[in-house]
Design a protein around this motif. Structure first.
Motif, PDB file in Angstrom:
ATOM      1  N   PRO A 636      34.519  30.670  36.882  1.00  0.00           N
ATOM      2  CA  PRO A 636      35.970  30.784  36.736  1.00  0.00           C
ATOM      3  C   PRO A 636      36.602  31.301  38.021  1.00  0.00           C
ATOM      4  O   PRO A 636      35.999  32.093  38.749  1.00  0.00           O
ATOM      5  N   LEU A 637      37.808  30.844  38.311  1.00  0.00           N
ATOM      6  CA  LEU A 637      38.550  31.379  39.447  1.00  0.00           C
ATOM      7  C   LEU A 637      38.990  32.805  39.136  1.00  0.00           C
ATOM      8  O   LEU A 637      39.372  33.118  38.004  1.00  0.00           O
ATOM      9  N   ARG A 638      38.957  33.632  40.143  1.00  0.00           N
ATOM     10  CA  ARG A 638      39.395  35.030  39.983  1.00  0.00           C
ATOM     11  C   ARG A 638      40.852  35.117  40.436  1.00  0.00           C
ATOM     12  O   ARG A 638      41.164  34.992  41.622  1.00  0.00           O
ATOM     13  N   ILE A 639      41.728  35.328  39.454  1.00  0.00           N
ATOM     14  CA  ILE A 639      43.163  35.363  39.696  1.00  0.00           C
ATOM     15  C   ILE A 639      43.637  36.816  39.656  1.00  0.00           C
ATOM     16  O   ILE A 639      43.338  37.552  38.712  1.00  0.00           O
ATOM     17  N   GLY A 640      44.362  37.227  40.682  1.00  0.00           N
ATOM     18  CA  GLY A 640      44.920  38.569  40.710  1.00  0.00           C
ATOM     19  C   GLY A 640      46.436  38.522  40.705  1.00  0.00           C
ATOM     20  O   GLY A 640      47.039  37.680  41.374  1.00  0.00           O
ATOM     21  N   ILE A 641      47.052  39.399  39.941  1.00  0.00           N
ATOM     22  CA  ILE A 641      48.508  39.525  39.953  1.00  0.00           C
ATOM     23  C   ILE A 641      48.848  40.922  40.430  1.00  0.00           C
ATOM     24  O   ILE A 641      48.456  41.917  39.815  1.00  0.00           O
ATOM     25  N   HIS A 665      38.392  30.661  30.096  1.00  0.00           N
ATOM     26  CA  HIS A 665      37.162  29.981  30.509  1.00  0.00           C
ATOM     27  C   HIS A 665      37.275  29.525  31.961  1.00  0.00           C
ATOM     28  O   HIS A 665      36.263  29.442  32.663  1.00  0.00           O
ATOM     29  N   ARG A 666      38.479  29.268  32.384  1.00  0.00           N
ATOM     30  CA  ARG A 666      38.702  28.783  33.750  1.00  0.00           C
ATOM     31  C   ARG A 666      39.109  29.904  34.707  1.00  0.00           C
ATOM     32  O   ARG A 666      38.960  29.752  35.925  1.00  0.00           O
ATOM     33  N   PHE A 667      39.616  31.015  34.139  1.00  0.00           N
ATOM     34  CA  PHE A 667      40.168  32.060  34.998  1.00  0.00           C
ATOM     35  C   PHE A 667      39.745  33.447  34.524  1.00  0.00           C
ATOM     36  O   PHE A 667      39.721  33.722  33.322  1.00  0.00           O
ATOM     37  N   THR A 668      39.421  34.303  35.498  1.00  0.00           N
ATOM     38  CA  THR A 668      39.218  35.729  35.242  1.00  0.00           C
ATOM     39  C   THR A 668      40.433  36.449  35.805  1.00  0.00           C
ATOM     40  O   THR A 668      40.779  36.279  36.981  1.00  0.00           O
ATOM     41  N   LEU A 669      41.077  37.259  34.967  1.00  0.00           N
ATOM     42  CA  LEU A 669      42.379  37.822  35.319  1.00  0.00           C
ATOM     43  C   LEU A 669      42.276  39.292  35.720  1.00  0.00           C
ATOM     44  O   LEU A 669      41.812  40.130  34.941  1.00  0.00           O
ATOM     45  N   PHE A 670      42.730  39.589  36.933  1.00  0.00           N
ATOM     46  CA  PHE A 670      42.848  40.953  37.434  1.00  0.00           C
ATOM     47  C   PHE A 670      44.333  41.294  37.517  1.00  0.00           C
ATOM     48  O   PHE A 670      45.100  40.561  38.160  1.00  0.00           O
ATOM     49  N   LYS A 685      47.579  45.688  29.651  1.00  0.00           N
ATOM     50  CA  LYS A 685      46.177  46.104  29.725  1.00  0.00           C
ATOM     51  C   LYS A 685      45.297  45.246  28.815  1.00  0.00           C
ATOM     52  O   LYS A 685      44.164  44.909  29.172  1.00  0.00           O
ATOM     53  N   VAL A 686      45.816  44.901  27.641  1.00  0.00           N
ATOM     54  CA  VAL A 686      45.009  44.104  26.710  1.00  0.00           C
ATOM     55  C   VAL A 686      44.899  42.652  27.164  1.00  0.00           C
ATOM     56  O   VAL A 686      44.011  41.922  26.707  1.00  0.00           O
ATOM     57  N   LEU A 687      45.780  42.231  28.072  1.00  0.00           N
ATOM     58  CA  LEU A 687      45.727  40.850  28.558  1.00  0.00           C
ATOM     59  C   LEU A 687      44.770  40.693  29.733  1.00  0.00           C
ATOM     60  O   LEU A 687      44.353  39.582  30.039  1.00  0.00           O
ATOM     61  N   GLU A 710      37.000  40.208  45.280  1.00  0.00           N
ATOM     62  CA  GLU A 710      36.791  38.788  45.609  1.00  0.00           C
ATOM     63  C   GLU A 710      37.756  37.883  44.849  1.00  0.00           C
ATOM     64  O   GLU A 710      37.377  36.889  44.238  1.00  0.00           O
ATOM     65  N   ILE A 711      39.026  38.259  44.916  1.00  0.00           N
ATOM     66  CA  ILE A 711      40.078  37.460  44.294  1.00  0.00           C
ATOM     67  C   ILE A 711      40.205  36.131  45.037  1.00  0.00           C
ATOM     68  O   ILE A 711      40.196  36.085  46.266  1.00  0.00           O
ATOM     69  N   ASP A 712      40.346  35.057  44.276  1.00  0.00           N
ATOM     70  CA  ASP A 712      40.531  33.731  44.879  1.00  0.00           C
ATOM     71  C   ASP A 712      42.014  33.459  45.157  1.00  0.00           C
ATOM     72  O   ASP A 712      42.369  32.989  46.238  1.00  0.00           O
ATOM     73  N   VAL A 713      42.853  33.737  44.176  1.00  0.00           N
ATOM     74  CA  VAL A 713      44.293  33.507  44.318  1.00  0.00           C
ATOM     75  C   VAL A 713      45.015  34.787  43.910  1.00  0.00           C
ATOM     76  O   VAL A 713      44.831  35.274  42.787  1.00  0.00           O
ATOM     77  N   LEU A 714      45.825  35.332  44.805  1.00  0.00           N
ATOM     78  CA  LEU A 714      46.577  36.554  44.541  1.00  0.00           C
ATOM     79  C   LEU A 714      48.057  36.205  44.414  1.00  0.00           C
ATOM     80  O   LEU A 714      48.645  35.611  45.331  1.00  0.00           O
ATOM     81  N   ILE A 715      48.655  36.560  43.283  1.00  0.00           N
ATOM     82  CA  ILE A 715      50.064  36.281  43.023  1.00  0.00           C
ATOM     83  C   ILE A 715      50.851  37.578  43.142  1.00  0.00           C
ATOM     84  O   ILE A 715      50.535  38.566  42.469  1.00  0.00           O
ATOM     85  N   GLU A 716      51.857  37.597  43.982  1.00  0.00           N
ATOM     86  CA  GLU A 716      52.728  38.755  44.180  1.00  0.00           C
ATOM     87  C   GLU A 716      54.053  38.474  43.486  1.00  0.00           C
ATOM     88  O   GLU A 716      54.577  37.356  43.563  1.00  0.00           O
ATOM     89  N   THR A 717      54.621  39.470  42.790  1.00  0.00           N
ATOM     90  CA  THR A 717      55.763  39.205  41.910  1.00  0.00           C
ATOM     91  C   THR A 717      57.052  39.937  42.271  1.00  0.00           C
ATOM     92  O   THR A 717      58.045  39.793  41.561  1.00  0.00           O
TER      93      THR A 717
END
Length: 996
Positions: A636-641, A665-670, A685-687, A710-717
């Motif tokens: 899974p891609l490691r997605i960070g927000i 299944h496709r993404f691990t969420l940080f 936190k539960v998400l 080792e985040i693959d895609v980092l989203i800044e908000t």
């Protein structure tokens, strides 16, 4: 049977004695047999003059020898008795003198004592500093200070090690190399330990500063000093008649090292760059020599070279303080390589790793400290802090509990165990440990914050307010407590109490800038706008060149619609501080928000922000950083927000709905939170697969932590809005970095790769306005979470055929360009009125400004109606039933307000602008399926508004069904948005991976 060494305690004869067995005995009982000298001894041997210290000293020795057969193995003297103790050498030559502890010694020449006569004449800070210089042997304009002997020479003549514990570090400017809350410095056999600082007015009231403010801390420093510097080389104490004074000087092996402070901070108890209450002391060595002031040494032509004040660990600590974390890591690694058995080296290495963001290595180093010092509470507590930060809560719990087993009075461990229990939802346990810590250290700032936040987060608001009020009794000059108190009172609905508190504060002419800023903020929050502005102006009189103050006032003015004034203050702030990132971000924010800076100028200005915030070397390092990743086919891609808005914030509202639908299944969420947790944080936190709090870390440490994950895609908000963490993006924390949701123009960052939008929001013609590459979704770029609790729409056309246009947007959006366009709409439809609902619009001055624009064009004031804001959300939503057609502002469109209006069934007319902020409503209406409500010109805007207002039948047909239509449109399709965003993240990664 273990025979404890005897410690003689000499109280202060001139002040109320607090240094007695009731305070110190429980703290020192395991190490010493404590003998307290009765104050009666001074009554029997009181000399005629207060400076005849030798007479007192002789009386003390005689009194001791009448009751004891050997000399004491430690002497602790308080206050004025410090001067007496220093005369023990000359008072009795055959009395073997042990190590000496001076608690809160006087800082004035002897002729100025007793202390109570001193207070009235020397209460100002500069006088205290001069008196400190006098103690240290320097004459600095203290009147007649040459009339008495200098006490520094007495320190030099004392034959055994001396530990001097004082309450305020700035009073020792010639000896101290830093001003942390707790520090121990050594040269030869003279020691100086600064305890938690105390306000000068407390000194003026004759408090025994260390003993009043931190008795536990003082005793723990004393015990560590005893353990490391005394018991490691035992002091032999023969019979008094048989020993010479020099026989008690401990001689250690390495004469060139010195005491240092090597600690890992406890963030729940002290702020990021401060140290805990108790320092970890290194095994250091003491020369067989004595400290003298430079001019005294020159006279004596002493042969031995004075021990340097800087040691290797001091230098590493200085690197950390200077935020040179990579250099600190290198130096600390070299230190432990040379001295692998020194636990202090491992401690400072752990601290260096943590500051540099390498938490895994920090934990490994902290475990070495525990390995070498298994019975010291501080090491276990420090390890627990790191484990807690890393999310290893069970291990952290064990570490804190072990620390408390070893030392139940260790306030840092008690506090951080409370924080951990609070994080785990064990509120009763959290409260218990906070209360224990407060009992141990009743003036610790962060303990009050911790307990107050706990009460507030679990809904015990009145108790939270009481805690913050109690904190102010100890820390009357800490702005944060005023802010916390006012926030809590307002949150609990106690507006009257909040206003009373504010009025009481404003009557104080000595308020600091920080407190005035806090008051102004909360006055603004409770809609006392005139009072808020007056408070800002009062602060500006005090510090007219304070860039932070100017920026805060500009923010207030900008949100009031006074954009030109705001811009002027922001430019002033940048003139005084060209690197003020807050001012630069606010200038971009209001420039874009209100249109006084063109999109082209924003494109030119935005890249300057990172040049002001980051050095060239940091920017180059970010550009050259290399990431290695596996392809995504089998993982899974490691997605960070990265967000400051995981709270009660509009951005959080638009994040939460699609995060619920993200394919795990496709993404691990940080989820990386840069702000303190709140009651709304639990929804996120539960998400998260990994919830990572970053609050309290430096930007460099935050970036390094994200890289370690080792985040693959980092989203800044956040963009350039409040509390943003753009410096992390600028440091390149992940191979793909993009902005989503919170900002409406280019960020200007070199390291921001993508800006997520859609084809209506960001058509290709707008590409030239962005330094980022636009990634366009195949649908509306955000989705609305259906508000089922909203009231059912009850709109009906007016019986008198009147037409009501309306807007519930913020006042700052009601620019002159927007109001001028609305004037033309009302001119075309004489029976129409305009309904405005905005918080600041309740003020008479703002109403007059807005109304004057209409009356100047022939629109009577009666046709412009203002309604007050309401606290109840359902009532607020029901006000949309009063509006026939919603008019969208044209400089920057409605966002959440547009969604709310449409959910309540109201139609909305918008003008598609020439930049992103002016096209948000167009994207929303396209997603709803009403592109016919989007105008391309101002004239078309007027025509569409008038036509829809006049077509009552069409509106009667549309309004009852609009909510259901919206529910089944793109606007409420969070699952579809999650899929579209997921494909975007995969596409970004694949594009990057193909280039590696």
């Amino acid at each position: 049977m273990n025979i404890l060494p005897k410690a003689l305690l000499i109280p202060d004869p001139f002040c109320n004695a607090v240094l007695d067995q009731s305070i110190l005995a429980p703290l020192l009982a395991e190490q010493f047999e404590i003998v307290t000298l009765s104050l009666e001894i001074f009554e029997h041997f009181l000399p005629s003059k207060p400076n005849e210290h030798a007479a007192w000293a002789a009386a003390i020795i005689n009194h001791w020898q009448q009751q004891n057969t050997i000399a004491p193995q430690l002497i602790i003297a308080e206050g004025f008795s410090s001067l007496i103790a220093l005369q023990l050498t000359t008072a009795h030559r055959d009395f073997s003198l042990p190590p000496l502890v001076l608690l809160d010694p006087p800082l004035a020449p002897a002729k100025l004592w007793p202390l109570r006569r001193l207070v009235g004449n020397y209460s100002k800070e500069n006088c205290w500093r001069q008196l400190a210089y006098t103690w240290l042997g320097y004459h600095d304009n203290v009147e007649d200070n040459t009339a008495e002997p200098l006490y520094y020479a007495d320190l030099a003549n004392y034959p055994a090690p001396i530990l001097l514990l004082t309450g305020d570090l700035p009073l020792w400017p010639l000896r101290m190399t830093r001003t942390s809350p707790c520090y121990l410095d050594q040269s030869d056999c003279y020691f100086l330990a600064g305890m938690p600082q105390v306000q000068l007015e407390h000194m003026a009231n004759c408090d025994h500063w260390v003993m009043r403010s931190a008795p536990t801390a003082a005793c723990q420093v004393l015990l560590k000093w005893w353990q490391i510097f005394i018991t490691n080389t035992p002091v032999l104490l023969p019979e008094p008649s048989c020993s010479s004074p020099d026989s008690s000087i401990p001689v250690l092996d390495n004469p060139d090292s010195m005491i240092v402070s090597a600690v890992i901070e406890a963030p729940a108890l002290y702020k990021e760059d401060s140290d805990p209450i108790i320092p970890e002391l290194s095994h250091s060595d003491v020369k067989k020599s004595h400290v003298l002031p430079p001019h005294v040494k020159q006279k004596q032509k002493k042969k031995d070279k004075q021990t340097p004040l800087k040691t290797e660990i001091n230098k590493i600590t200085a690197l950390i303080d200077a935020k040179k974390f990579s250099e600190a890591v290198t130096a600390a690694e070299e230190f432990v390589k040379q001295r692998p058995l020194d636990p202090n080296g491992w401690a400072v290495l752990a601290n260096s790793y943590e500051k540099a963001g390498d938490r895994t290595q920090a934990i490994a180093a902290a475990k070495k400290v525990v390995e070498y010092r298994p019975n010291e509470a501080a090491g276990h507590s420090d390890l627990g802090i790191l484990l807690q930060r890393a999310g290893h809560f069970d291990d952290a719990l064990s570490a804190f509990q072990r620390a408390i087993e070893l030392n139940p009075d260790y306030a840092i461990a008690q506090s951080n165990l409370g924080v951990l229990h609070g994080t785990l939802g064990h509120h009763a346990d959290a409260e218990k440990h906070f209360r224990i810590a407060l009992k141990l250290v009743p003036n610790a700032i962060e303990l009050y914050n911790n307990l107050g936040y706990l009460y507030r987060d679990i809904g015990r608001l009145e108790e939270a307010a009481d805690v913050f009020e109690q904190a102010l009794k100890w820390h009357a000059n800490v702005p944060q407590f005023y802010s916390n108190l006012l926030e809590t009172l307002i949150a609990s609905g106690q507006h009257n109490r909040a206003e009373t508190t504010i009025k009481k504060l404003l009557n104080n002419p000595q308020l600091s800038i920080g407190i005035l800023l806090s008051i102004a903020y909360w006055l603004n929050h409770i809609k006392c706008f005139d009072e808020a502005e007056a408070t800002y102006q009062r602060a500006l009189i005090l510090e007219p060149e304070n860039a932070t103050l100017l920026s805060s006032y500009a923010s207030f003015l900008g949100r009031s619609g006074r954009v030109e004034e705001a811009a002027n203050y922001l430019r002033q702030a940048l003139q005084y501080d060209p690197n003020c990132a807050i001012a630069q971000s606010l200038l971009l924010f209001f420039g874009a928000y209100t249109g006084f800076i063109s999109p082209e100028d924003i494109y030119s200005e935005a890249p300057q922000w990172e040049n002001k915030v980051l050095s060239a070397s940091v920017r180059i390092a970010a550009r050259e950083h290399v990431f290695y990743r596996q392809g995504r086919q089998h993982r899974p891609l490691r997605i960070g927000i990265l967000s400051a808005e995981f709270s009660k914030h509009v951005v959080a509202y638009f994040l939460r709905n699609w995060l619920k639908e993200l394919d795990r299944h496709r993404f691990t969420l940080f989820l990386y939170s840069t702000q303190r947790d709140s009651e709304f944080t639990k929804d996120f936190k539960v998400l998260a697969d990994y919830w990572v709090p970053l609050a309290g870390l430096t930007n460099e440490a935050m970036a390094k932590r994200i890289r370690e994950d080792e985040i693959d895609v980092l989203i800044e908000t956040s963009g350039h809005t409040a509390n943003n963490q753009l410096p992390i993006i600028a440091r390149r924390a992940a191979p793909i970095q993009c902005h989503y949701i919170g900002w409406f123009a280019t960020t200007g960052l070199t390291e921001m790769d993508y800006f997520i939008g859609d084809a209506v929001l960001l058509p290709p013609a707008l590409d030239a306005q962005f330094t980022e590459q636009i990634w366009r979704l195949n649908r509306a770029w955000i989705a609305y979470e259906p508000l089922e609790a909203a009231p059912v729409p009850q709109w009906q056309p007016a019986v008198d055929s009147a037409v009501w246009f309306g807007s519930f947007n913020q006042l700052a959006k009601l620019t002159e360009a927007t109001l001028a366009l609305w004037v033309k709409v009302l001119q075309r439809l004489p029976q129409a009125r305009l309904l405005l609902k905005t918080a600041l619009g309740n003020q008479q001055t703002h109403q007059e400004r807005i109304t004057s624009i209409f009356t100047a064009q022939g629109i009577t004031a009666e046709r412009i109606v203002f309604i007050p804001t309401v606290a109840d959300w359902a009532e607020h939503m029901s006000k949309y039933d009063m509006i026939d057609v919603v008019l969208d502002p044209i400089t920057i469109n409605s966002g959440t307000t547009a969604f709310d209006a449409l959910w309540m069934g109201a139609p909305l007319i918008t003008l598609a602008g020439n930049w992103m902020g002016g096209r948000m409503a167009a994207s929303i209406l396209t997603g709803l399926g009403h592109p016919e409500w989007i105008a391309q010109t101002e004239e078309e805007y007027i025509e569409k508004s008038v036509a829809l207002a006049e077509n009552v039948a069409l509106r009667q047909q549309l309004r009852p069904i609009q909510r259901e239509k919206m529910r089944h449109s793109q606007l409420c399709d969070a699952k579809g948005l999650a899929e579209e965003l997921g494909q975007a993240f995969e596409g970004m990664f694949d594009r990057w991976y193909a280039k590696q």
